[in-house]
Scaffold this active site. Sequence first.
Site, PDB file in Angstrom:
ATOM      1  CG  HIS A   4      -2.089  -0.890   0.953  1.00 45.95           C
ATOM      2  ND1 HIS A   4      -3.257  -0.384   0.083  1.00 45.95           N
ATOM      3  CD2 HIS A   4      -2.203  -2.224   1.362  1.00 45.95           C
ATOM      4  CE1 HIS A   4      -4.112  -1.679  -0.019  1.00 45.95           C
ATOM      5  NE2 HIS A   4      -3.563  -2.573   0.885  1.00 45.95           N
ATOM      6  CB  SER A  48      -0.704 -10.296  -9.325  1.00 44.06           C
ATOM      7  OG  SER A  48      -0.599  -9.317  -8.119  1.00 44.06           O
ATOM      8  CG  ASP A 100      -0.140  -6.228  -8.029  1.00 42.02           C
ATOM      9  OD1 ASP A 100       0.777  -6.114  -7.407  1.00 42.02           O
ATOM     10  OD2 ASP A 100      -1.235  -6.249  -7.838  1.00 42.02           O
TER      11      ASP A 100
END
Length: 312
Positions: free
Chosen positions: A33, A100, A142
């Site tokens: 994050h 992912s 990702d």
Amino acid sequence: MKSEADARFEEHFGVPPRWRSRAPGRVNLIGEHVDYMGGLVLPAAVDRFISLSGAPARGWELVSEVEGGESYLRAIAAELGAGPQRVAAASTLPAGFGMSSSAALLVAAAAGLEPELGGREAALACQRAEQKATGVMVGVMDQFASALGREGHAILLDCATLDFRYLPFPSGMLIVVIDSGVRRELSETPYNQRRQEAEAGMPKRVRHVETEIRRVRDFTVALEAADGDRCGELLKESHRSLRDDFEVSTPEVDAIVERAWAIPGCFGARIMGAGFGGSILALVERGSEAAFEAAIGAPAVVCATADGAFVG
Ligand code: GLA
């Protein structure tokens, strides 16, 4: 031998594909994050892949066991200015493990449709496509890892400048991904809300972002020294910060993480990826993985680092 995606393509469409591609899933060692805040992240591409076989067509058709994939394909084709395609997909990425698969699908499609694209441009196009397809304002981590990861390495990425460097991944450490069993679509989680809170300067959220970026720097030093214990301590601190300051963990995930911390040979563990359920990353001493898997009491996979779709 024909790949599974090729075989599936020919079985459904009766002709051979015109392009084929493959992109890996990813883990994130640390730096959670912070990508959309312009921070530092340290992901690695891993040896579980989505493979695609495709050809231009009059309309869109996707043959896949991966659900919802067509909206991603349409979105990335739109970014790259490509027309409709028939596509068959095959995957060795365990579904729902938080590695992912959506980024891998997008990056594989970009590599199939425009193999000459640079990895950075591909990652950015895939990020925009994911944001448009889902409404979730994801960062670039990702897609970047799936495009530009490198076998034997983690990738230290500065999300503000997109400068990156490869760090050798120590041979004595193993990456284990554990499934919490808590399934969620990111669009149903407060992901966008957390991003807005961090951008608006909410103190707890900002404290996570600032301390996490510091941990990425410290982790980089520890990884370069192959200091598993120090890496593990930083994973634990990262988990506490994601749990208490960023508030993206769940009781199920906390329980698994704490169980992992107590298993001999486990350097450390933390919630990985967006959170709100999903997966847990553990770093385990090589040789301890079988005992770890037996003790953790949840589905776990040991991963090796791999090349991204735009590498090599
Ligand atoms: C998801 C997003 C990434 C990143 C992580 C949290 O995986 O796709 O961009 O924000 O969550 O670190």
